[in-house]
Enzyme design. Structure first.
Site, PDB file in Angstrom:
ATOM      1  CG  LEU A  66      64.181  28.433  19.998  1.00  0.00           C
ATOM      2  CD1 LEU A  66      64.969  29.142  20.895  1.00  0.00           C
ATOM      3  CD2 LEU A  66      64.378  29.178  18.512  1.00  0.00           C
ATOM      4  CG  ASP A  67      67.380  23.831  15.166  1.00  0.00           C
ATOM      5  OD1 ASP A  67      66.226  23.458  14.995  1.00  0.00           O
ATOM      6  OD2 ASP A  67      67.889  24.345  14.164  1.00  0.00           O
ATOM      7  CE  LYS A  68      71.302  17.973  22.574  1.00  0.00           C
ATOM      8  NZ  LYS A  68      71.806  16.572  22.633  1.00  0.00           N
TER       9      LYS A  68
ATOM     10  CE  LYS B 120      71.042  25.575  13.748  1.00  0.00           C
ATOM     11  NZ  LYS B 120      70.725  24.294  14.467  1.00  0.00           N
TER      12      LYS B 120
END
Ligand code: URA
Length: 241
Positions: free
Chosen positions: A105-107, A190
């Site tokens: 998962l992205d930061k 995104k």
């Protein structure tokens, strides 16, 4: 048959550190097949021996599985020299298990992150061929509409030409939507929403397969998963004993 040092076997189970275990073993608290073993480097096969601590049998669980509610602001990697990782959020016991995040998962993304030391399981969850759905709640700039729903259904082509598999977009109103994808390309959700002119402001993963993160764990909270939980991720999953 895999022979391993007794102190290493117990350390791999997350019982205590290697140095603590040497003392524990020397004090006679550990038995193998009912007989006290006081030599930390004595070798045994954990699959065919009954190892007990203070008379309590320790079933050797080869692989471990956890679900974390990843907070935004930490990296989903095992180590980083500068920034906090999801492994840093775990207690020592779990840090010794060789866990790694299943996909990334992205930061700035929060929500359901699986952690395991089972590479095959991780591969099955990540691979689009397994068809494991990942459900995200996104808050975007703009208001997604029916044309976006249709574009997701047909398969979004990202700005760089990358083709995504058909995905599901559900409109919730107030700039919120649910996105279901079966693959995990870099920044996929995104980029899919950005390609429709709806940049993501906030992203949270709510579920992997039928396993939901819920709100009870709280940011950074985690829980060990059993076979029943794991079957919500992969229907025919059988946990090795
Ligand atoms: N898609 C993204 O863009 N980011 C994530 O963290 C997960 C899926």
């Amino acid at each position: 048959m895999a022979l391993k040092r007794l102190d290493k076997l117990l350390a791999d189970m997350g019982i205590a550190s290697r140095s603590e275990l040497k003392q524990i073993i020397k004090s006679g608290r550990v038995t193998v097949d009912g007989r006290a073993v006081t030599v930390p480097d004595a070798k045994f096969d954990s699959e065919s021996c009954d190892i007990a601590l203070d008379g309590k049998s320790l079933t050797v669980q080869k692989f471990r599985y956890y679900m974390m509610d990843k907070p935004a602001g930490v990296l989903s990697v095992t180590e980083d020299r500068k920034q906090k990782t999801v492994l840093d959020l775990l207690p020592q016991e779990q840090q010794r298990m060789g866990l790694f995040p299943v996909g990334r998962l992205d930061k700035d993304t929060s929500g359901l992150l699986l952690l395991t030391n089972d590479g095959d399981f991780a591969h099955r969850v990540i691979s689009p061929k397994s068809g494991v759905e990942k459900l995200y709640l996104a808050v975007v700039d703009g208001e997604p509409n029916e044309a976006d729903v249709q574009a997701f259904r047909e398969g979004i082509v990202l700005k760089d030409g990358t083709e995504c598999l058909p995905a599901k977009l559900e409109l919730l109103g107030n700039s919120c939507c649910l996105v279901t994808v079966m693959e995990g390309k870099y920044h996929q959700v995104k980029r899919m929403l950005a390609s429709r002119g709806k940049p993501v402001l906030e992203l949270r993963r709510l579920a992997v397969g039928e396993l939901e993160v819920g709100e009870n764990l709280g940011p950074g909270g985690f829980v060990e998963l059993d076979e029943k939980d794991l079957c919500k991720v992969i229907k025919d999953f059988v946990m090795e004993k």
